[in-house]
Design a protein around this motif. Structure first.
Motif, PDB file in Angstrom:
ATOM      1  N   TYR A  93       0.722  -1.269  -0.066  1.00  0.00           N
ATOM      2  CA  TYR A  93      -0.085  -0.032   0.081  1.00  0.00           C
ATOM      3  C   TYR A  93       0.842   1.162   0.067  1.00  0.00           C
ATOM      4  O   TYR A  93       0.571   2.382  -0.590  1.00  0.00           O
ATOM      5  CB  TYR A  93      -0.802  -0.097   1.247  1.00  0.00           C
ATOM      6  CG  TYR A  93      -1.709   1.373   1.348  1.00  0.00           C
ATOM      7  CD1 TYR A  93      -2.746   1.694   0.318  1.00  0.00           C
ATOM      8  CD2 TYR A  93      -1.457   2.325   2.394  1.00  0.00           C
ATOM      9  CE1 TYR A  93      -3.128   2.838   0.451  1.00  0.00           C
ATOM     10  CE2 TYR A  93      -2.159   3.250   2.566  1.00  0.00           C
ATOM     11  CZ  TYR A  93      -2.983   3.939   1.822  1.00  0.00           C
ATOM     12  OH  TYR A  93      -3.564   4.892   1.776  1.00  0.00           O
ATOM     13  N   ASN A  94       1.924   1.263   0.685  1.00  0.00           N
ATOM     14  CA  ASN A  94       2.563   2.390   0.852  1.00  0.00           C
ATOM     15  C   ASN A  94       3.627   2.655  -0.608  1.00  0.00           C
ATOM     16  O   ASN A  94       3.640   3.780  -0.787  1.00  0.00           O
ATOM     17  CB  ASN A  94       3.791   2.198   2.016  1.00  0.00           C
ATOM     18  CG  ASN A  94       4.597   3.491   2.088  1.00  0.00           C
ATOM     19  OD1 ASN A  94       4.059   4.438   2.536  1.00  0.00           O
ATOM     20  ND2 ASN A  94       6.007   3.282   2.085  1.00  0.00           N
ATOM     21  N   SER A  95       3.606   1.461  -1.321  1.00  0.00           N
ATOM     22  CA  SER A  95       4.292   1.865  -2.503  1.00  0.00           C
ATOM     23  C   SER A  95       3.314   2.349  -3.537  1.00  0.00           C
ATOM     24  O   SER A  95       3.813   3.143  -4.176  1.00  0.00           O
ATOM     25  CB  SER A  95       4.839   0.400  -3.033  1.00  0.00           C
ATOM     26  OG  SER A  95       5.244   0.424  -4.242  1.00  0.00           O
ATOM     27  N   PHE A  96       1.947   1.772  -3.260  1.00  0.00           N
ATOM     28  CA  PHE A  96       1.049   2.577  -4.224  1.00  0.00           C
ATOM     29  C   PHE A  96       1.080   4.000  -3.895  1.00  0.00           C
ATOM     30  O   PHE A  96       1.046   4.903  -4.916  1.00  0.00           O
ATOM     31  CB  PHE A  96      -0.225   1.977  -4.014  1.00  0.00           C
ATOM     32  CG  PHE A  96      -1.473   2.510  -4.276  1.00  0.00           C
ATOM     33  CD1 PHE A  96      -1.798   2.449  -5.674  1.00  0.00           C
ATOM     34  CD2 PHE A  96      -2.270   3.142  -3.523  1.00  0.00           C
ATOM     35  CE1 PHE A  96      -2.990   3.030  -6.264  1.00  0.00           C
ATOM     36  CE2 PHE A  96      -3.513   3.842  -4.008  1.00  0.00           C
ATOM     37  CZ  PHE A  96      -3.864   3.906  -5.345  1.00  0.00           C
ATOM     38  N   LEU A  97       1.044   4.265  -2.729  1.00  0.00           N
ATOM     39  CA  LEU A  97       1.146   5.838  -2.177  1.00  0.00           C
ATOM     40  C   LEU A  97       2.029   6.729  -3.061  1.00  0.00           C
ATOM     41  O   LEU A  97       1.836   7.700  -3.500  1.00  0.00           O
ATOM     42  CB  LEU A  97       1.065   5.975  -0.646  1.00  0.00           C
ATOM     43  CG  LEU A  97      -0.375   5.416   0.130  1.00  0.00           C
ATOM     44  CD1 LEU A  97       0.003   5.739   1.649  1.00  0.00           C
ATOM     45  CD2 LEU A  97      -1.389   6.374  -0.550  1.00  0.00           C
ATOM     46  N   GLU A  98       3.071   5.976  -2.642  1.00  0.00           N
ATOM     47  CA  GLU A  98       4.633   7.031  -3.164  1.00  0.00           C
ATOM     48  C   GLU A  98       4.607   6.810  -4.825  1.00  0.00           C
ATOM     49  O   GLU A  98       5.068   7.793  -5.352  1.00  0.00           O
ATOM     50  CB  GLU A  98       5.727   6.289  -2.683  1.00  0.00           C
ATOM     51  CG  GLU A  98       5.750   6.435  -1.107  1.00  0.00           C
ATOM     52  CD  GLU A  98       6.966   5.569  -0.277  1.00  0.00           C
ATOM     53  OE1 GLU A  98       7.655   4.869  -1.158  1.00  0.00           O
ATOM     54  OE2 GLU A  98       7.230   5.734   0.732  1.00  0.00           O
TER      55      GLU A  98
END
Length: 161
Positions: A118-123
């Motif tokens: 999820y964090n990768s999707f945000l970034e």
């Protein structure tokens, strides 16, 4: 379109089991198979039944991080909004997204294997969109109700509204 009790029962049964045979459906609503088939076909042609599908268990598929993301826009630039809507529409991790009133401009329901993904999707996706000013993540701790079952209103229900 007006719905009678048989119509509501047909729609309820199809929503609970879209693989029910027409013969079983007709039997359960007390209609002939041909009349029931015509009624279901009319619902499809009118766009009342949009599609048929299966309900999957996210956890069994390894999708254990679920969240509601509240997105605030930088400003309502039509080109930037079009790009945001296009990108969100193409992302399989985004289960649903709604343009809303209130403090947030969009509410997005997402499902990922874990928080790192999820964090990768945000970034790499969301925060690179020029239209996005901020995103607040509300992690789903427990599902209270999960359904897409819709019950057509009765004339009595409309009178109450």
């Amino acid at each position: 379109m007006e719905f009678d009790d048989r119509d509501r029962k047909i729609l309820a049964l199809l929503q609970s089991d879209c693989r029910i045979s027409n013969a079983d459906l007709a039997d359960r609503v007390g209609m002939s198979a041909s009349a029931c088939w015509r009624r279901v076909r009319a619902f499809e042609e009118a766009g009342i039944i949009e599609r048929y599908g299966a309900v999957l268990n996210p956890e069994r598929l390894g999708l254990e991080f679920e969240a509601i993301v509240l997105i605030q826009l930088t400003r309502h630039d039509p080109d930037k909004l079009s790009e945001l809507v296009r990108v969100i529409g193409q992302r399989p991790e985004v289960l649903s997204c709604y343009a809303t009133t209130g403090q947030s401009d969009y509410h997005m329901h997402v499902l990922f294997p874990d928080i790192a993904t999820y964090n990768s999707f945000l970034e790499t996706v969301l925060f690179r969109m020029p239209a996005v000013a901020s995103a607040q993540t509300n992690v789903v701790l427990r599902k209270i109700k999960r359904t897409e079952v819709i019950s057509p209103a009765t004339p009595h229900d409309r009178a109450l509204g």
